[in-house]
Design a protein around this motif. Structure first.
Motif, short mmCIF file in Angstrom:
data_model
loop_
_atom_site.label_atom_id
_atom_site.label_comp_id
_atom_site.label_asym_id
_atom_site.label_seq_id
_atom_site.Cartn_x
_atom_site.Cartn_y
_atom_site.Cartn_z
N ILE A 1 11.92 -5.45 -1.06
CA ILE A 1 11.12 -4.79 -2.10
C ILE A 1 9.87 -4.24 -1.42
CG2 ILE A 1 10.00 -5.00 -4.33
CD1 ILE A 1 13.00 -5.50 -4.40
N GLU A 2 9.75 -2.94 -1.36
CA GLU A 2 8.66 -2.30 -0.64
C GLU A 2 7.48 -2.02 -1.57
OE1 GLU A 2 8.15 1.52 2.43
OE2 GLU A 2 9.90 1.34 1.14
N ASN A 3 6.26 -2.18 -1.05
CA ASN A 3 5.08 -1.95 -1.89
C ASN A 3 4.76 -0.46 -1.99
OD1 ASN A 3 3.21 -1.01 0.14
ND2 ASN A 3 3.06 -3.09 0.87
N ARG A 4 3.77 -0.15 -2.85
CA ARG A 4 3.38 1.24 -3.09
C ARG A 4 1.97 1.53 -2.55
NH1 ARG A 4 2.51 3.38 -7.82
NH2 ARG A 4 1.75 1.50 -8.81
N GLU A 5 1.60 0.89 -1.47
CA GLU A 5 0.22 1.03 -1.01
C GLU A 5 -0.14 2.46 -0.63
OE1 GLU A 5 0.59 0.00 3.74
OE2 GLU A 5 -0.83 -1.06 2.46
N THR A 6 0.85 3.31 -0.35
CA THR A 6 0.54 4.70 -0.02
C THR A 6 0.49 5.61 -1.25
OG1 THR A 6 2.90 5.14 0.36
CG2 THR A 6 1.58 4.46 2.25
N GLU A 7 0.83 5.09 -2.42
CA GLU A 7 0.82 5.91 -3.63
C GLU A 7 -0.56 5.84 -4.28
OE1 GLU A 7 4.08 4.89 -6.13
OE2 GLU A 7 5.59 5.32 -4.61
N VAL A 8 -1.54 6.39 -3.59
CA VAL A 8 -2.93 6.34 -4.04
C VAL A 8 -3.52 7.74 -4.03
CG1 VAL A 8 -3.28 3.97 -3.23
CG2 VAL A 8 -3.75 5.87 -1.70
N PHE A 9 -4.60 7.90 -4.76
CA PHE A 9 -5.39 9.13 -4.68
C PHE A 9 -6.85 8.76 -4.45
CE2 PHE A 9 -5.71 7.99 -9.12
CZ PHE A 9 -6.98 8.37 -9.50
N TYR A 10 -7.63 9.74 -3.99
CA TYR A 10 -9.02 9.49 -3.61
C TYR A 10 -9.94 10.37 -4.44
CZ TYR A 10 -6.44 7.65 0.39
OH TYR A 10 -5.54 6.98 1.17
N THR A 11 -11.16 9.91 -4.64
CA THR A 11 -12.13 10.65 -5.42
C THR A 11 -13.42 10.81 -4.64
OG1 THR A 11 -12.79 8.58 -6.50
CG2 THR A 11 -11.21 9.96 -7.66
N GLY A 12 -14.13 11.90 -4.92
CA GLY A 12 -15.39 12.17 -4.24
C GLY A 12 -16.16 13.24 -4.97
N ASN B 1 10.00 1.56 -7.36
CA ASN B 1 11.06 1.39 -8.34
C ASN B 1 12.43 1.52 -7.68
OD1 ASN B 1 10.92 0.73 -11.09
ND2 ASN B 1 9.63 2.52 -11.48
N GLU B 2 12.64 0.73 -6.65
CA GLU B 2 13.92 0.75 -5.96
C GLU B 2 14.07 -0.56 -5.18
OE1 GLU B 2 13.82 4.06 -3.30
OE2 GLU B 2 12.39 3.13 -1.92
N VAL B 3 15.30 -0.84 -4.82
CA VAL B 3 15.62 -2.03 -4.03
C VAL B 3 16.35 -1.56 -2.77
CG1 VAL B 3 16.85 -4.23 -3.95
CG2 VAL B 3 15.80 -3.47 -6.09
N LEU B 4 15.89 -2.03 -1.61
CA LEU B 4 16.54 -1.69 -0.35
C LEU B 4 17.43 -2.86 0.08
CD1 LEU B 4 13.58 -0.10 1.65
CD2 LEU B 4 15.09 0.95 -0.04
N VAL B 5 18.61 -2.53 0.58
CA VAL B 5 19.53 -3.54 1.10
C VAL B 5 19.85 -3.19 2.55
CG1 VAL B 5 21.76 -4.66 0.86
CG2 VAL B 5 20.51 -3.95 -1.19
N LEU B 6 19.53 -4.10 3.45
CA LEU B 6 19.83 -3.93 4.87
C LEU B 6 20.93 -4.91 5.24
CD1 LEU B 6 16.68 -3.24 4.40
CD2 LEU B 6 16.54 -3.31 6.88
N ARG B 7 22.05 -4.37 5.68
CA ARG B 7 23.20 -5.21 6.00
C ARG B 7 22.99 -5.92 7.33
NH1 ARG B 7 25.41 -5.79 1.12
NH2 ARG B 7 25.87 -3.78 0.16
N ARG C 1 9.69 -9.61 -0.37
CA ARG C 1 9.03 -8.90 -1.46
C ARG C 1 7.57 -8.66 -1.11
NH1 ARG C 1 11.88 -10.19 -6.83
NH2 ARG C 1 10.16 -8.93 -7.58
N GLU C 2 7.13 -7.43 -1.27
CA GLU C 2 5.73 -7.09 -1.02
C GLU C 2 4.98 -6.86 -2.32
OE1 GLU C 2 5.75 -3.77 1.63
OE2 GLU C 2 6.19 -5.00 3.38
N ASP C 3 5.51 -7.38 -3.42
CA ASP C 3 4.81 -7.28 -4.70
C ASP C 3 4.35 -8.65 -5.16
OD1 ASP C 3 7.27 -8.37 -5.17
OD2 ASP C 3 7.63 -7.30 -7.04
#
Length: 423
Positions: free
Chosen positions: A290-301, A214-220, A160-162
């Motif tokens: 359980i994968e994290n959402r670290e790429t689901e970001v936006f930037y401001t400037g 919002n998903e679960v990955l299963v690797l056999r 889990r990465e959360d």
């Protein structure tokens, strides 16, 4: 006059396209209407009666045979076994005998009995009949006792990465890298008929947190699935190396790995996810990720405080909400020194900036600038595009707003000077 005041629309132009003129393909689908998946779909339905399998440990007592009793000797009472901590099994009686890997049960004086898939009552009757047929016990003396001491378990790995989240909703003064990447979990032993995705999640902290997808990955863990994953990646990168020799080549996104099972946790209303029992059943060595959402970001400037902000997971965020999240409410003057830019107009409540640009990535490393007029956005929800991962929001003054702020700042400064001179 504009060049004299340093109008940013001329000195730092951004060629934007108004949001209402863009194709819907440039905007993400809304997620406000997503509904949670019924978590009962992630759990196995146990049978009414427990069915035995390899590695189950039974308590068996057969009077006169297990244990052996000499003739005319009083029978020895069966031992009582208490369950392990956190076990839901009741106390059992009998001598522990494990079901073998081939599904058989080895007992004294008779051939091994095939018990895989049978219930305790069926095994008891099968033992009784076997000892009667082999003339070892008389029918009136054949009263074996069979109980379950310990059910078989499955060793599943949960990653889990959360585990720890540095941000709840995103802050401009704190980056996400290294803050919500921490992984937790480990080896989880799941009893039979509880070896499913839901029990694996419950054992390690529950459903994914807000910093996880919002998903679960299963690797056999099967060798066939491992080979399938390796072949998939090998073929994909071989195709990429060949295609990259073309200078006009546009690299596509990495396609879905067919060997990885993705179980969604939120879906559109009316959509029933196709989750089979075999999908949620976990075997020895399977990995729940359980994968994290670290790429689901936006930037401001620009006139917005610079920073990296985490997008909400379960609801939509439009440009006005993104500005508020970044610390710049709509209608307020730019919150930086000299934001008004001309004679301190911002300090007397000058005209707020009215133009926002969304720099959005497109395929083949391209970019499109979406122009949002904040005055229209306040009055028309259709002029408020939703922010999507990777967007960069840049707030600027319109040229006429900078000129007006320059005039206000000059007038204010001149008026103060004249007032002090008169005194």
């Amino acid at each position: 006059m504009a060049s004299f005041t340093g109008c940013s629309t001329l000195t730092q132009p951004i060629n934007g396209i108004p949001a209402h003129r863009l194709s819907p393909d440039f905007f993400p689908p809304p997620k406000n209407d997503l509904v949670p998946v019924d978590i009962a779909l992630l759990s196995l339905e146990p049978p009414r009666d427990y069915q035995l399998g390899p590695d189950d440990i039974l308590g068996v007592y057969i009077e006169g045979v297990l244990p052996f009793n000499p003739p005319n000797a009083p029978p020895e009472p069966p031992p009582v076994n208490f369950p392990e901590e956190n076990s839901t099994l009741p106390p059992s009686i009998g001598y522990p005998i494990a079901v073998q890997d081939d599904g058989t049960l080895a007992l004294p004086l008779i051939e091994p009995l095939q018990v895989e898939g049978l219930t305790l009552e069926q095994v008891r009757e099968k033992i009784r009949q076997s000892y009667i047929e082999n003339d070892i016990l008389r029918a009136e003396k054949a009263r074996p006792i069979v109980t379950l001491i310990k059910e078989r378990t499955f060793d599943v790995i949960v990653v889990r990465e959360d585990a720890s989240s540095g941000l709840a909703g995103g802050r401009g003064d704190q980056t996400l890298r290294g803050s919500d990447k921490a992984a937790s979990g480990g080896l989880v032993k799941l009893p039979a008929y509880k070896n499913d995705v839901l029990h694996a999640l419950v054992e390690t902290g529950g459903l994914p947190g807000l910093t996880a997808k919002n998903e679960v990955l299963v690797l056999r863990a099967s060798e066939a699935d491992k080979r399938k994953r390796a072949d998939f990646l090998r073929k994909y990168w071989a195709q990429q190396r060949v295609a990259m020799s073309d200078p006009c080549y546009c690299p596509p996104e990495l396609p879905e790995d067919p060997s990885i099972l993705r179980i969604p946790l939120r879906v559109r209303p009316g959509v029933i996810p196709n989750i089979a029992e075999s999908d949620i059943t976990l075997q020895d060595g399977d990995i729940v990720y359980i994968e994290n959402r670290e790429t689901e970001v936006f930037y401001t400037g620009g006139l917005l405080p610079g920073g990296e902000h985490l997008l909400p997971r379960d609801y939509d965020l439009d440009v006005l909400g993104a500005m508020a999240l970044a610390g710049q409410g709509v209608g307020s003057t730019a919150g930086r020194s000299g934001g008004g830019g001309f004679g301190g107009a911002s300090s007397v409540g000058g005209v707020p900036p009215g133009m926002l640009y969304i720099l959005r990535k497109t395929p083949c490393n391209g970019q499109i600038a979406i122009e949002v007029d904040l005055a229209k956005a306040v009055n028309d929800p259709r002029s408020r595009p939703l922010v999507q991962p990777g967007d960069t929001l840049i707030l600027q003054y319109k040229c006429e707003e900078e000129l007006l702020n320059f005039g206000l700042g000059t007038f204010f400064t001149y008026g103060i000077q004249e007032l002090l001179r008169d005194n």
